[in-house]
Write a protein that holds these residues in place. Structure first.
Motif, short mmCIF file in Angstrom:
data_model
loop_
_atom_site.label_atom_id
_atom_site.label_comp_id
_atom_site.label_asym_id
_atom_site.label_seq_id
_atom_site.Cartn_x
_atom_site.Cartn_y
_atom_site.Cartn_z
N GLU A 204 1.59 -1.81 2.09
CA GLU A 204 1.72 -2.75 3.09
C GLU A 204 1.05 -2.52 4.19
OE1 GLU A 204 3.31 -5.14 5.72
OE2 GLU A 204 4.02 -3.11 6.10
N LEU A 205 0.38 -3.78 4.72
CA LEU A 205 -0.94 -3.40 5.79
C LEU A 205 -0.40 -2.74 7.14
CD1 LEU A 205 -3.95 -3.47 6.40
CD2 LEU A 205 -3.65 -5.90 7.04
N THR A 206 0.82 -3.66 7.38
CA THR A 206 1.41 -2.98 8.70
C THR A 206 1.79 -1.57 9.04
OG1 THR A 206 2.02 -5.55 9.06
CG2 THR A 206 2.96 -3.88 10.62
N GLU A 207 2.53 -1.33 7.77
CA GLU A 207 2.87 0.13 7.74
C GLU A 207 1.84 1.21 7.79
OE1 GLU A 207 5.48 3.28 7.55
OE2 GLU A 207 5.60 1.12 8.21
N VAL A 208 0.60 0.80 6.93
CA VAL A 208 -0.74 1.67 7.02
C VAL A 208 -1.13 1.68 8.29
CG1 VAL A 208 -3.22 1.65 6.43
CG2 VAL A 208 -1.27 1.04 4.57
N LEU A 209 -1.26 0.60 9.25
CA LEU A 209 -1.78 0.78 10.57
C LEU A 209 -0.76 1.63 11.42
CD1 LEU A 209 -3.31 -2.87 10.82
CD2 LEU A 209 -4.53 -0.63 10.51
N ARG A 210 0.51 1.25 11.15
CA ARG A 210 1.53 2.08 12.26
C ARG A 210 1.32 3.58 11.78
NH1 ARG A 210 6.19 4.29 12.09
NH2 ARG A 210 6.32 4.26 9.70
N ARG A 211 1.38 3.90 10.54
CA ARG A 211 1.09 5.36 10.41
C ARG A 211 -0.07 5.93 11.02
NH1 ARG A 211 3.42 6.00 3.97
NH2 ARG A 211 5.56 5.16 4.40
N THR A 212 -1.20 5.33 10.62
CA THR A 212 -2.48 5.73 11.21
C THR A 212 -2.45 6.02 12.75
OG1 THR A 212 -3.42 3.77 11.15
CG2 THR A 212 -3.87 5.15 8.99
N ALA B 25 -6.54 -0.44 4.61
CA ALA B 25 -6.56 -1.81 4.88
C ALA B 25 -7.12 -2.50 4.02
CB ALA B 25 -7.28 -1.85 6.40
N GLU B 26 -8.40 -2.04 3.35
CA GLU B 26 -9.16 -2.86 2.30
C GLU B 26 -8.13 -2.80 1.02
OE1 GLU B 26 -12.25 -5.33 1.13
OE2 GLU B 26 -11.65 -4.53 3.28
N ASN B 27 -7.81 -1.80 0.84
CA ASN B 27 -7.04 -1.54 -0.34
C ASN B 27 -5.65 -2.52 -0.35
OD1 ASN B 27 -8.84 0.46 -1.55
ND2 ASN B 27 -7.29 2.04 -1.03
N SER B 28 -4.94 -2.46 1.03
CA SER B 28 -4.17 -3.48 1.15
C SER B 28 -4.51 -5.01 1.02
CB SER B 28 -3.38 -3.26 2.46
OG SER B 28 -2.21 -4.16 2.91
N ARG B 29 -5.56 -5.35 1.58
CA ARG B 29 -6.09 -6.66 1.39
C ARG B 29 -6.29 -6.87 -0.13
NH1 ARG B 29 -10.06 -7.93 6.33
NH2 ARG B 29 -8.25 -8.02 8.29
N LEU B 30 -6.87 -6.21 -0.68
CA LEU B 30 -7.03 -6.21 -2.21
C LEU B 30 -5.99 -6.54 -2.97
CD1 LEU B 30 -10.33 -3.88 -2.81
CD2 LEU B 30 -10.41 -6.42 -2.67
N TYR B 31 -4.91 -5.64 -2.53
CA TYR B 31 -3.62 -5.68 -3.23
C TYR B 31 -2.92 -7.25 -3.06
CZ TYR B 31 1.29 -5.15 -4.18
OH TYR B 31 2.70 -5.19 -4.53
N GLU B 32 -3.23 -7.60 -1.55
CA GLU B 32 -2.43 -8.71 -1.37
C GLU B 32 -3.09 -9.74 -1.98
OE1 GLU B 32 -0.04 -9.82 0.30
OE2 GLU B 32 0.61 -7.50 0.80
#
Length: 893
Positions: free
Chosen positions: A497-505, A637-644
């Protein structure tokens, strides 16, 4: 005595106190071929005669100390000189002088001034055996006179011996006093203290008016002692029968203090003494000066030994203290306290070079200052500032009078603190200057070489400890950074989940760098702006502002930031022009860091980290850590976008499969409906026709009339179902044309309004002007909208609001049909487009309306979306491809 040949260079001894006479005689006799030996007084003559054994002795009678009468008697008393002729050469011209010399033992008499021409001949005659004698009748008279003279001289010598005895007794007393004064001087710890004590005893022992010692090694030492006044003798000759005290005078001597040929300074003595005693006193003062010099040297060596011992002890203690911790700050604090104690200083400060060139930071201080200075100060390599001079020249700076140095900076601060002397020592790590140790004194202080050497040794020891502590801290910091990167990697890989990735980093970066707040932005799909995604510890009052603040990529400052592939940071961000941007002014900050998030050479987003309370000093390892976290975030983020993207494709695939299944179902149902309709229509026509015929003949209220009406109603419903089935299954030719949907909607709603369908509800029409044309089959599209409107009217039978709205969104024209009815249950949303699925009562719907409408819209390249919330109504949105610039085709809209 036999004569001696001249060609053998006879040796002649000449005893004469007058140097001119000796020079003349030498010139005459050496020219005549003689070897001349000279003596300037009687005692030296006696010694030379015994040593040289001359052939002839020329003797001056009037000599200082011991005269010629006594000398000739002494010479004749030696057996080896008894036969050596002694010739009196004197300037006495009184009657009887010749007889007196001959009676005293001389073998001849020559009167001065000598006859230069006759003198060599006269000497040759005496060497040849000539002797002169006094007649017998005269000898007795001159012999008595000579004896009387000897008696008088003997009495004078007895008196002199008495005087000398008194002198020696007093001198012995002085020497005893001198011995007592100097016997323990080497135990004194300081040169000045030792001299103060020693000179006081010496002045009392030798009776000087004053003694002054000025030293050049060690420099700056000056000690003056005044003699005690009273009844004590002012000279060793006092009371020895010398001149009255009123005729005594004060004499000053300046004597060098030397040890092994090295001059340590001078001793100045003032002494009151009688006439003629200067030589005797000067000899004593020379002895005293030698003892003082030895005492000074011993004290100096003692001080040096003690300083070296203290230095060794300091170095041992420094090693113990500095190796007892691996914290750089603690090492520096311990060092400052140690230097202050060992060098007896008032304040010791340690300045460490910052990563920013030309800046020094106060890291440790021992001793209090009245007025604090800035924690950082410039250290430009110029000669104006003290630190700047050390940075430029890379060497120690010692100033006994710091305020007298031209151009010294912070003069007001120095005066307010009362600092008088300064010592600055540089720190070097691998030939790189990393800091400066400054030592301050509030009283004037002369820096000895040993002090400077001790300070440099302590600085060197501290440098090694600092290096070890820094290596340990760097290792620990790198370990923490590695653990942080590992934790970030685990956090980012545990979610897509992109938002969660950015929140954690973002959270990890703020915590790892010790910042106060931070946020993350990502580039929009259109790449025309950066959109705020998450924030960490953002102040509540600014949270909503930042959430809505998008940054255009065309912004000049953003373009400038985007050109940097590495971190952009500033410890003093308030004054840094790189951060002069409206978004950075929303929040008061001390330090800022912008870390680009890059993927495949392009900036896809970034982090902004801020320090709000204190300025932050960035390290290289911190910047590398920020880059590492940003890289992890970019990959995640790129993995999240690919997943989306994959998930969206899977959703579309499922929708396509559902549509395919739906189409298959519809095709099968259509074929079945066509067959059934033909089979049912014939009997249904008979049933409906006979029921109508009978109903016309049976009046209302008559028996069987209710049953006939029911037959008609049900037969009519069956007819409608058959008609819908036929319409559903009929493959009508598709005739598209450019159409303005606003016109279609207006006409359709007017028709429904004439039928009275909107009497109990509120109709709201919202048409976007200038709607682009769409290419549709108008009758079929009317059927779709009519179906949606009829459904909305059905659920609003108790009143409500129906809104029909047209709009343009991107490259699509959208028509929304919105009702304020009860809504659709969540479990029914996925089935409403299935054929024959309906939530209406069995007698009210067929379940084909929405499925037919979806098929029509999909045939036009569009779709139908539905949003519904139970209790708040439903929204059906028909999306059709827009044809901007196309011309509307006239027709029957």
């Amino acid at each position: 005595m036999p004569g001696r040949a001249l060609n053998k260079k006879p040796k002649i001894l000449y005893i004469e106190d007058n140097p001119e006479n000796r020079m003349l005689v030498r010139a005459v006799l050496e020219a005549a071929g003689y070897d001349l030996v000279e003596a300037e007084d009687g005692l030296a003559g006696i010694e030379a005669a015994i040593r040289e054994e001359p052939a002839l002795i020329l003797l001056d009678i009037n000599l200082p100390g011991v005269d010629g009468y006594e000398i000739v008697a002494i010479l004749k008393s030696f057996p080896n000189l008894a036969s050596t002729p002694v010739i009196a050469v004197t300037a006495y011209a009184m009657q009887g002088d010749r007889q007196r010399t001959l009676v005293a033992g001389c073998d001849g008499y020559l009167q001065k001034p000598i006859n230069v021409d006759a003198f060599p001949r006269q000497v040759a005659e005496f060497l040849g055996g000539k002797r002169e004698r006094v007649e017998g009748r005269e000898e007795g008279v001159y012999l008595r006179e000579l004896n009387q003279r000897l008696v008088y001289r003997l009495l004078n010598q007895v008196e002199e011996l008495k005087r000398l005895n008194q002198h020696f007794v007093r001198r012995a007393s002085q020497l005893a006093d001198l011995h007592r004064a100097v016997q323990d001087i080497t135990s004194e710890p300081g040169v000045a203290e030792m001299l103060e004590r020693l000179l006081r005893g010496l002045a009392q022992a030798i009776g000087t008016t004053s003694l002054r010692v000025e030293l050049t090694d060690p420099p700056g030492v000056r000690v003056v002692v005044r003699g005690e006044t009273g009844t004590q003798p002012r000279s060793v000759l006092a009371g020895a029968g010398v001149e009255p005290a009123d005729e005594w005078t004060e004499v000053e001597w300046t004597l060098p203090l030397t040890v092994r040929g090295r001059e340590l300074g001078t001793m100045v003595a003032r002494h009151v003494m009688p006439p003629g005693a200067k030589a005797d006193e000067e000899q004593l003062l020379k002895i005293v000066a030698d003892r003082v010099a030895i005492a000074v040297e011993n004290a100096r060596l003692y001080e040096r030994v003690m300083r070296r011992a203290a230095a060794q002890e300091s170095l041992v203690e420094a090693g113990r203290l500095l190796t007892g911790t691996l914290q750089v700050s603690e090492v520096l604090h311990r060092l400052s306290e140690l230097v202050r104690t060992r060098l007896s200083a008032d304040v010791v400060r340690i300045l460490i070079a910052e990563d920013t060139p030309g800046r020094l930071r106060l890291e440790a201080q021992a001793g209090a200052t009245r007025v604090p200075t800035q924690s950082t100060q410039p250290a430009a390599d110029d000669d104006e500032g003290l630190a700047g001079w050390i940075v430029k020249h890379r060497t120690t700076l010692a100033l006994s009078d710091v305020l007298s140095r031209p151009g010294v900076k912070d003069r007001d601060w120095l005066k307010s603190e009362g600092f008088a002397s300064f010592l600055g020592l540089p720190f070097f790590l691998e030939n790189q200057l990393v800091g400066i140790l400054t030592v301050w004194y509030r009283t004037p202080h002369s820096f000895a070489p040993d002090e400077i050497a001790l300070g440099e040794a302590l600085a060197t020891s501290a440098t090694a400890a600092i290096r070890n502590a820094r290596l340990y801290e760097e290792t620990q910091e790198r370990l923490r950074h590695t653990e942080t990167l590992l934790a970030v990697s685990q956090d980012t890989s545990s979610t897509l989940e992109l938002t969660e990735v950015l929140r954690r980093t973002t959270r990890a970066m703020v915590r790892a760098l010790g910042a106060d707040t931070g946020g993350a932005w990502l580039q929009s799909p259109g790449k025309d702006r950066f959109v705020p995604m998450v924030g960490y510890h953002v102040p509540k009052g600014l949270l909503e502002v930042f959430a809505k603040t998008e940054i255009a990529t065309a912004d000049l400052k953003v373009e400038e930031w985007g050109t940097h592939e590495r971190t952009i940071y500033a410890s003093d961000s308030e004054t840094d022009p790189r951060f002069a941007h409206p978004i950075t002014r929303l929040l008061a900050h001390k330090s800022l860091l912008i870390q680009p998030m890059r993927w495949k050479g392009a900036t896809i987003g970034g982090f902004a980290i801020a320090w709000l309370k204190d300025q932050h000093r960035f390290t290289t390892d911190e910047l590398r850590l920020a880059e590492g976290i940003a890289l992890q975030a970019a990959v995640a983020a790129e993995n999240s976008r690919l997943y989306e993207g994959v998930r969206r494709q899977m959703t579309e695939l499922k929708q396509t499969q559902a549509q395919l299944i739906q189409s298959t179902k519809l095709a099968a149902i259509g074929e079945l409906a066509a067959n059934i309709a033909h089979e049912i229509n014939n009997p249904l026509t008979s049933v409906l026709g006979f029921a109508s015929y009978l109903a016309e003949r049976v009046p209302p209220g008559a028996p069987m009339r209710e049953e006939l009406d029911l037959i008609q109603e049900e037969a009519g419903r069956a007819r409608d179902i058959v008609r819908d089935l036929l319409h559903f299954s009929r493959q009508r030719e598709f005739v598209p044309q450019m159409t303005d949907l606003n016109v279609v909607l207006e006409g359709l709603l007017a028709m429904v309004r004439r039928q009275g369908a909107f009497d109990a509800i509120t109709l709201v029409e919202e048409y976007t002007p200038g709607l682009p044309p769409v290419e549709v089959d108008v009758p079929r599209i009317k059927q779709v909208f009519l179906n949606l409107i009829n459904n909305a009217v059905y659920v609003l039978k108790d009143g409500g609001t129906l809104t029909v709205r047209s709009s343009v969104v991107g490259d699509t024209v959208q028509v929304a049909v919105i009702d304020s009815g009860p809504g659709i249950a969540a479990e029914h949303l996925d089935r409403i487009f299935e054929p024959f699925f309906t939530t209406k009562p069995d007698v009210s719907g067929t379940g084909l309306g929405l499925s037919v409408s979806l098929g029509i819209v999909q045939n036009h390249g569009g779709t139908i979306e539905v949003k519904s919330e139970p209790g708040r109504g439903s929204t059906f949105i028909v999306k059709l491809p827009a044809r901007p610039g196309a011309v509307v085709t006239p027709g029957d809209e």
